[in-house]
Design a protein around this motif. Structure first.
Motif, mmCIF file in Angstrom:
data_model
loop_
_atom_site.group_PDB
_atom_site.id
_atom_site.type_symbol
_atom_site.label_atom_id
_atom_site.label_comp_id
_atom_site.label_asym_id
_atom_site.label_seq_id
_atom_site.Cartn_x
_atom_site.Cartn_y
_atom_site.Cartn_z
ATOM 1 N N GLU A 230 0.833 -1.214 0.000
ATOM 2 C CA GLU A 230 0.000 0.000 0.000
ATOM 3 C C GLU A 230 0.866 1.262 0.000
ATOM 4 O OE1 GLU A 230 -3.439 2.249 2.640
ATOM 5 O OE2 GLU A 230 -2.843 0.219 3.192
ATOM 6 N N ALA A 231 1.884 1.285 0.836
ATOM 7 C CA ALA A 231 2.781 2.441 0.899
ATOM 8 C C ALA A 231 3.558 2.605 -0.402
ATOM 9 C CB ALA A 231 3.731 2.316 2.082
ATOM 10 N N VAL A 232 4.042 1.493 -0.964
ATOM 11 C CA VAL A 232 4.790 1.546 -2.222
ATOM 12 C C VAL A 232 3.931 2.173 -3.318
ATOM 13 C CG1 VAL A 232 5.818 0.146 -4.063
ATOM 14 C CG2 VAL A 232 6.338 -0.363 -1.669
ATOM 15 N N LEU A 233 2.703 1.705 -3.457
ATOM 16 C CA LEU A 233 1.810 2.248 -4.482
ATOM 17 C C LEU A 233 1.517 3.726 -4.237
ATOM 18 C CD1 LEU A 233 -0.660 -0.751 -4.853
ATOM 19 C CD2 LEU A 233 1.218 -0.097 -6.400
ATOM 20 N N HIS A 234 1.335 4.084 -2.989
ATOM 21 C CA HIS A 234 1.062 5.475 -2.621
ATOM 22 C C HIS A 234 2.270 6.357 -2.933
ATOM 23 C CE1 HIS A 234 -0.416 8.632 0.323
ATOM 24 N NE2 HIS A 234 -1.425 8.449 -0.500
ATOM 25 N N ILE A 235 3.460 5.897 -2.610
ATOM 26 C CA ILE A 235 4.687 6.653 -2.870
ATOM 27 C C ILE A 235 4.888 6.849 -4.368
ATOM 28 C CG2 ILE A 235 7.220 6.480 -2.775
ATOM 29 C CD1 ILE A 235 6.788 5.348 0.119
ATOM 30 N N TRP A 236 4.688 5.790 -5.155
ATOM 31 C CA TRP A 236 4.833 5.939 -6.608
ATOM 32 C C TRP A 236 3.798 6.922 -7.161
ATOM 33 C CZ3 TRP A 236 8.652 5.247 -9.757
ATOM 34 C CH2 TRP A 236 9.672 4.350 -9.427
#
Length: 112
Positions: free
Chosen positions: A38-44
């Motif tokens: 979830e964080a990875v997708l949000h950061i990208w």
């Protein structure tokens, strides 16, 4: 060859936003990965939508670096580097897509 900074900034923006018109790779570090999907997708998503460029943060007008605070990861950096098509040396002309392969890296500031 002279580099057209406006052209280079436009190319970097398009590449960062996901355009397939420019050759390159988009990667993130282990620290980003460790934050979870979830964080990875949000950061990208933050990286793709980044528009915080100004004279202080982008003195050369290339749009090749950004920094922001992410709620899950803290300070996050992203950087575009320019390589030759074989990824062995720096590009001789970053504004020429035929001579350049971009690598966009997203990392935690603590990994820099």
């Amino acid at each position: 060859m002279s580099i057209s900074l406006k052209s280079l900034a436009e190319q970097n923006d398009a590449f960062r936003r996901g355009s397939l018109d420019f050759k390159g790779e988009r990667v993130h570090t282990r620290g980003i990965e460790a934050l979870g999907l979830e964080a990875v997708l949000h950061i990208w998503s933050f990286v793709r939508g980044f528009d915080g460029f100004n004279e202080e943060t982008d003195p050369y007008g290339e749009h090749d670096f950004g920094s922001f605070i992410h709620p899950f990861g803290g300070q996050v950096f992203w950087k575009i580097d320019y390589y030759d098509p074989d990824l062995k040396h720096g590009s001789e002309d970053p504004a020429d897509p035929s001579k350049t392969k971009r690598v966009l890296t997203v990392m935690l500031a603590s990994e820099y």
